[in-house]
Design an enzyme around this catalytic site. Sequence first.
Site, PDB file in Angstrom:
ATOM      1  N   ASP A   9     -86.388  88.597 -35.293  1.00  0.00           N
ATOM      2  CA  ASP A   9     -86.416  89.966 -35.812  1.00  0.00           C
ATOM      3  C   ASP A   9     -85.271  90.107 -36.808  1.00  0.00           C
ATOM      4  OD1 ASP A   9     -86.389  92.812 -36.211  1.00  0.00           O
ATOM      5  OD2 ASP A   9     -87.364  93.056 -34.264  1.00  0.00           O
ATOM      6  N   ILE A 329    -112.391  29.787 -12.680  1.00  0.00           N
ATOM      7  CA  ILE A 329    -113.449  29.130 -13.458  1.00  0.00           C
ATOM      8  C   ILE A 329    -113.024  27.692 -13.728  1.00  0.00           C
ATOM      9  CG2 ILE A 329    -114.744  29.161 -15.625  1.00  0.00           C
ATOM     10  CD1 ILE A 329    -114.336  32.172 -15.743  1.00  0.00           C
ATOM     11  N   ASP A 345    -113.725  34.042 -24.389  1.00  0.00           N
ATOM     12  CA  ASP A 345    -113.831  35.461 -24.020  1.00  0.00           C
ATOM     13  C   ASP A 345    -115.265  35.828 -23.644  1.00  0.00           C
ATOM     14  OD1 ASP A 345    -111.151  35.746 -24.497  1.00  0.00           O
ATOM     15  OD2 ASP A 345    -111.372  36.795 -26.421  1.00  0.00           O
ATOM     16  N   GLU A 371    -108.251  32.976 -16.328  1.00  0.00           N
ATOM     17  CA  GLU A 371    -109.604  32.716 -15.822  1.00  0.00           C
ATOM     18  C   GLU A 371    -109.703  32.872 -14.312  1.00  0.00           C
ATOM     19  OE1 GLU A 371    -107.703  28.561 -16.208  1.00  0.00           O
ATOM     20  OE2 GLU A 371    -107.485  30.550 -17.083  1.00  0.00           O
TER      21      GLU A 371
END
Length: 455
Positions: A9, A329, A345, A371
């Site tokens: 203000d 794997i 991948d 893996e």
Amino acid sequence: MSARILVVDDVEANVRLLQAKLEAEYYEVLTAPDGPTALALAAAEKPDIVLLDVMMPGMDGFAVCRRLKDDAETRHIPVVLLTALDGRADRVAGLEAGADDFLTKPIDDVLLFARVRSLTRLKSVIDELRDREASGRRMGVIAGVASRLGGTGGRILVVDDHERQAQRVCAELSIEHRPVSETTPENALIAARGPVDLIIVNAAAKAFDGLRFAAQIRSDEVTRSLPILAIVDFDDRTRLVKALEIGVNDVLPRPIDPQELAARVKTQIRRKRYTDYLRDNLDQSLELAVTDQLTGLHNRRYMESQLEALVRRAVVGGGDPVALLVIDIDHFKKVNDGFGHAVGDEVLREFAVRLASNVRAMDLPVRFGGEEFVVVMPETELEHAHRIAERIRLHVAGSPFRVMGGEELLTVTISIGVAASLRGDDAPAKLVRRADEAMYEAKARGRNRVIAKAA
């Protein structure tokens, strides 16, 4: 709930009076004598609310509000415009500039503090979501930024037993939104659980208590985050203040002004879309934090938190045992060396699909790293886990993996170690170690086999 409030203000006496009132209620107050100073303070200090005078020399309150709302760093800060003006056009102009409310001088202290408390609650929710989103960005699990979110095309539920008033509201809103109306709170509560962006409720309804309906919306976990705009007679100050106290986001005075209705609705829908954006990003960041991005399976971090609770329940609570499969794997390095990591991948992704399709809904398949994969199997004896592991092995070895767009067929085999939790002195780390040892034994025996380790 306290807050940091920026009072703006150009009349020092007004600033000091408002500052004294706010500090008496234990709010922290910052002050600015003009628009440019206010903008600089807002950017630097990030206040919780801005109380902004409209009539200031140079840059008026409307211009300051627009600048605050145009800046991504400050647009989430609620702004309440304070002015001696009481005209409809000024109210609408303030709301269209992005203000959250418009209070007329001399300021009603009770209404001011009710509005400050309401906006402080709202700001704290948005701040928490913004902080979590920022953490997600630092972690790299959230990308992109919010675009300017519009306030049109909203799905609006109008709850009003005043048929003509509801029809007028829906007619005005249908220009830019998709309104529907309900005349009873029972039907409205059901409708609110559907796709809704805003609820407009007549707080002065004759056939039901509009504020009680708003309170029910706030108490229901499904609907509590929906914004509520209450139609209130501003002469009924008690009901007006109570509406803000129970969690109504905004109030609309009667008689309803179409432009003010449109402006307040846009503000609420825009804010809801922003909070939805933040919540969606939070959900995404939480999901990404526990998900392996290559395979879509859960990651090791998530597995460890789940396994801890399951083993504790099985060992200490006397529940059924937890079984664990550790899967590797076979000769995966040869795939990477011979065909490249892109094909590697592909193999990992295809294996993840076959793994997930051969375990039960209650089981948790996880990419443990590289893996190596793990399956957590709640309430499962060692023998049953062994049978499931054999099924997985056969499914992987039974048909070749198509890679490179189907040009190559690769024969893939896996070695699996199986273990189950033991009564007495057992722990997740011991369970993982037993399954891991069994997996290495399977590899030592020639690979493409399942070995179970009882203890």
